[in-house]
Design an enzyme around this catalytic site. Sequence first.
Site, PDB file in Angstrom:
ATOM      1  N   GLY A  69       0.811  -1.211   0.000  1.00 59.67           N
ATOM      2  CA  GLY A  69       0.000   0.000   0.000  1.00 59.67           C
ATOM      3  C   GLY A  69       0.850   1.269   0.000  1.00 59.67           C
ATOM      4  CB  SER A  70       3.926   2.248   1.824  1.00 61.18           C
ATOM      5  OG  SER A  70       3.423   1.964   3.114  1.00 61.18           O
ATOM      6  CG  ASN A 150      -4.847   3.923   9.082  1.00 61.29           C
ATOM      7  OD1 ASN A 150      -5.246   4.960   8.547  1.00 61.29           O
ATOM      8  ND2 ASN A 150      -3.735   3.871   9.750  1.00 61.29           N
ATOM      9  CD  GLN A 178      -7.117  -0.481   7.597  1.00 60.65           C
ATOM     10  OE1 GLN A 178      -7.945  -1.256   8.059  1.00 60.65           O
ATOM     11  NE2 GLN A 178      -5.834  -0.609   7.864  1.00 60.65           N
ATOM     12  CB  SER A 198      -1.816  -3.231   1.268  1.00 63.98           C
ATOM     13  OG  SER A 198      -0.859  -4.031   1.917  1.00 63.98           O
ATOM     14  CG  HIS A 200      -0.121  -6.614   5.069  1.00 60.60           C
ATOM     15  ND1 HIS A 200      -0.205  -6.237   6.395  1.00 60.60           N
ATOM     16  CD2 HIS A 200       0.307  -5.526   4.390  1.00 60.60           C
ATOM     17  CE1 HIS A 200       0.192  -4.965   6.501  1.00 60.60           C
ATOM     18  NE2 HIS A 200       0.501  -4.517   5.296  1.00 60.60           N
ATOM     19  CB  THR A 236      12.317 -10.178 -10.738  1.00 61.70           C
ATOM     20  OG1 THR A 236      13.455  -9.911 -11.546  1.00 61.70           O
ATOM     21  CG2 THR A 236      11.746 -11.541 -11.082  1.00 61.70           C
ATOM     22  CB  CYS A 323       3.282   4.533  11.533  1.00 61.80           C
ATOM     23  SG  CYS A 323       2.273   3.527  10.466  1.00 61.80           S
TER      24      CYS A 323
HETATM   25  C1  LIG Z   1      -1.530  -0.543   6.126  1.00 62.42           C
HETATM   26  C2  LIG Z   1      -1.891   0.697   5.392  1.00 62.42           C
HETATM   27  C3  LIG Z   1      -1.037   1.251   4.407  1.00 62.42           C
HETATM   28  C4  LIG Z   1       0.327   0.664   4.124  1.00 62.42           C
HETATM   29  O1  LIG Z   1       0.263  -0.541   3.428  1.00 62.42           O
HETATM   30  P1  LIG Z   1       1.587  -1.473   3.396  1.00 62.42           P
HETATM   31  O2  LIG Z   1       1.221  -2.577   2.464  1.00 62.42           O
HETATM   32  O3  LIG Z   1       1.789  -1.943   4.792  1.00 62.42           O
HETATM   33  O4  LIG Z   1       2.685  -0.619   2.869  1.00 62.42           O
HETATM   34  C5  LIG Z   1      -1.447   2.375   3.746  1.00 62.42           C
HETATM   35  N1  LIG Z   1      -2.642   2.944   4.005  1.00 62.42           N
HETATM   36  C6  LIG Z   1      -3.483   2.457   4.928  1.00 62.42           C
HETATM   37  C7  LIG Z   1      -4.790   3.115   5.153  1.00 62.42           C
HETATM   38  C8  LIG Z   1      -3.135   1.322   5.654  1.00 62.42           C
HETATM   39  O5  LIG Z   1      -3.970   0.844   6.581  1.00 62.42           O
END
Ligand SMILES: *Cc1c(COP(=O)(O)O)cnc(C)c1O
Length: 394
Positions: A69-70, A150, A178, A198, A200, A236, A323
Amino acid sequence: MIYADNAATTRMSETAIETMTSVMRNEWGNPSSLYSRGQTAKEIIEKAREDIAAVIGAEPREIYFTSGGSEADNQAIISAAELGRKKGKMHIISSAFEHHAVLHTLNKLEKEGFEITLLDVHENGVIVASEVEQAIRDDTCLVTIMYANNEIGTIQPIREIGEICRRKGVLFHTDAVQAMAHIPVNVALDNIDMLSSSAHKYHGPKGVGFLYAKKNIVLTNVIEGGAQERGKRAGTENVAGIAAMAAALKEGIDRMPENAAHMTAMRDRLIAGLREIPHSALNGCSRRRLPGNVNFCFEGIEGESLLLLLDDKGIEASSGSACTSGSLDPSHVLLAIGRVHDVAHGSLRLSIGEDITEEEVDYIISSVKEVVEYLRGFSPIWRDLMQGKREFIL
Ligand SMILES: *Cc1c(COP(=O)(O)O)cnc(C)c1O
């Protein structure tokens, strides 16, 4: 243990683990190689791209795989800024409670001469769409507003904001990390130009995500190198991670109706139970809210001690976002909804999972009640409040 920190990360689903291990074991070729082992790996990626595009209302070529996500947030915002810079449009609109992947990217652009407007998220943690419209200027190149927060789980009026941006000809990006697989998200219906996701956060693996960018948008590379992802993201490909992400997303969306109904009921039971604690308050709107999110402030309490004692009772939760933990600054999200420093410090986020039971919810309620009472027993702030030397805020 009761895991109530699903907003930080989720446990991988069996489907995602099986998909991932099978690809790692059997299909380990480089997708850029021309022999069939490479081409099989490429097919896996392209199938994942089609599957993901289909469930969010996009075309396969509009999906770019990233490390999460970042990275997707960084690339979306930097791309829109570069497009704006070329036209002399250097104004960006966002909100005060975005994820740091968005806010820190905007800080960097501000140093390069961009002007940033951060909209108020109000006491309920919900942006007013008409305020986005009022903030748009002739030189606005991007509006970036998260789909759901989040920390406090509030859901933003994305469709309305997207409609305004489209009408005004301004690019619209949303961080949907989210929201994805938890509430319905459709880039076509929601008028979204760019979206970050993202794996995870919906039972897929860490370190993989995707950026959706509408087909007419020319992205700027943040990782330079080979010509992967149509030349827009070098490196890759994480073939196994991408396949597992697609599997997790499909499964999450298939099961969303029943999961959301169950989690909403459990969330509301948890909120009702915690509201019985004196001088406590729910953070964010109780209705426009992710099915799994509960976030409270308790007066006279330190969030960190609360977490440690809950951990002893087998409950894994969070205070602020991962964070910000480790720093003494209270959460920027809680400050953005108007919580004062002292109150913001005593916050607790419980982000429940799909499989939570009523018994577990009741155990969380009784444990939080017990721990809050215990901590208040030797809190100097609580003593001052009780003796009338300090005014209650909640
Ligand atoms: C977790 C999160 C991210 C970051 O995603 P990563 O895959 O951990 O880099 C960005 N935005 C929100 C709202 C998140 O909850």
